[in-house]
Design a protein around this motif. Sequence first.
Motif, PDB file in Angstrom:
ATOM      1  N   THR A   1       0.814  -1.213   0.000  1.00  0.00           N
ATOM      2  CA  THR A   1       0.000   0.000   0.000  1.00  0.00           C
ATOM      3  C   THR A   1       0.850   1.267   0.000  1.00  0.00           C
ATOM      4  O   THR A   1       0.353   2.332  -0.347  1.00  0.00           O
ATOM      5  N   THR A   2       2.139   1.172   0.371  1.00  0.00           N
ATOM      6  CA  THR A   2       3.032   2.331   0.322  1.00  0.00           C
ATOM      7  C   THR A   2       3.175   2.845  -1.111  1.00  0.00           C
ATOM      8  O   THR A   2       3.391   4.019  -1.345  1.00  0.00           O
ATOM      9  N   ILE A   3       3.048   1.952  -2.091  1.00  0.00           N
ATOM     10  CA  ILE A   3       3.198   2.322  -3.494  1.00  0.00           C
ATOM     11  C   ILE A   3       2.043   3.211  -3.929  1.00  0.00           C
ATOM     12  O   ILE A   3       2.241   4.204  -4.606  1.00  0.00           O
ATOM     13  N   GLY A   4       0.829   2.851  -3.510  1.00  0.00           N
ATOM     14  CA  GLY A   4      -0.352   3.663  -3.788  1.00  0.00           C
ATOM     15  C   GLY A   4      -0.458   4.138  -5.218  1.00  0.00           C
ATOM     16  O   GLY A   4      -0.347   3.362  -6.141  1.00  0.00           O
ATOM     17  N   GLY A   5      -0.647   5.433  -5.420  1.00  0.00           N
ATOM     18  CA  GLY A   5      -0.827   6.013  -6.750  1.00  0.00           C
ATOM     19  C   GLY A   5       0.482   6.454  -7.368  1.00  0.00           C
ATOM     20  O   GLY A   5       0.634   7.616  -7.722  1.00  0.00           O
ATOM     21  N   MET A   6       1.445   5.536  -7.486  1.00  0.00           N
ATOM     22  CA  MET A   6       2.756   5.901  -8.017  1.00  0.00           C
ATOM     23  C   MET A   6       2.655   6.303  -9.481  1.00  0.00           C
ATOM     24  O   MET A   6       2.020   5.642 -10.281  1.00  0.00           O
ATOM     25  N   ARG A   7       3.288   7.413  -9.816  1.00  0.00           N
ATOM     26  CA  ARG A   7       3.295   7.924 -11.189  1.00  0.00           C
ATOM     27  C   ARG A   7       4.725   7.923 -11.724  1.00  0.00           C
ATOM     28  O   ARG A   7       5.189   6.949 -12.248  1.00  0.00           O
ATOM     29  N   GLY A   8       5.419   9.042 -11.606  1.00  0.00           N
ATOM     30  CA  GLY A   8       6.758   9.162 -12.146  1.00  0.00           C
ATOM     31  C   GLY A   8       7.751   8.258 -11.435  1.00  0.00           C
ATOM     32  O   GLY A   8       7.744   8.167 -10.212  1.00  0.00           O
TER      33      GLY A   8
ATOM     34  N   ILE B   1      10.401  -2.586  -0.602  1.00  0.00           N
ATOM     35  CA  ILE B   1      10.375  -1.164  -0.250  1.00  0.00           C
ATOM     36  C   ILE B   1      11.508  -0.901   0.735  1.00  0.00           C
ATOM     37  O   ILE B   1      11.636  -1.598   1.749  1.00  0.00           O
ATOM     38  N   LEU B   2      12.319   0.133   0.459  1.00  0.00           N
ATOM     39  CA  LEU B   2      13.389   0.529   1.365  1.00  0.00           C
ATOM     40  C   LEU B   2      12.929   1.631   2.310  1.00  0.00           C
ATOM     41  O   LEU B   2      13.208   1.601   3.501  1.00  0.00           O
ATOM     42  N   ASP B   3      12.251   2.644   1.752  1.00  0.00           N
ATOM     43  CA  ASP B   3      11.848   3.799   2.542  1.00  0.00           C
ATOM     44  C   ASP B   3      10.778   4.556   1.786  1.00  0.00           C
ATOM     45  O   ASP B   3      10.606   4.388   0.573  1.00  0.00           O
TER      46      ASP B   3
END
Length: 186
Positions: free
Chosen positions: A81-88, A121-123
């Motif tokens: 869920t940290t990724i969420g709405g990732m764009r660029g 995920i690192l951070d």
Amino acid sequence: GSVPSARSGRTIQVLDYSTISSPTLGPYVDLGTASHSNRYGTTIDETNQVLYSTTGSRIFSYDVSDLAGSGIVELDNYYNTTIGGMRGMVVDVANEVLYGCNYTADKLVSVDISDPANLVILDSITDATNLNNAYTVELDTYRNLAFVYCVGGAINCIDISDPSNMVLKSTLTGYSGSGLEQTIAI
């Protein structure tokens, strides 16, 4: 050479530009119509021939090293869920880290891509004011900095010398753009 690229949001297709004057479309993968099939961000690690794309809370990695043989092969379908709405997104090949802007959660996310079949995920650095609608990221790897453009006009400088502990260093606000720009260049 051939460069994989996302096309139409629901496919990944190869653009063969080996003949610059007449590029052609090559193999493609139809991602279907499932809720996670429409892709928002796409980038490629040309050195290791891995393509990354995102949608919702997923990052997908694809092996694109043998397009004439096995074609485009999915390596990982990582949900977080940290990724969420990732764009660029952009890849730091030397350090094996992918950086992505989460547009909907106002954050920059770092992902370990040393094993493209096992993304981690690192951070993530979140700031609802300064990283509001984070959209595009570019790297200055010489100085270990990421520059994040946010829809609405802020440009942020983030220290990425330790991708597991990113630090927001400064923010330029009052940018006179219309708020619709979506790219920056370093």
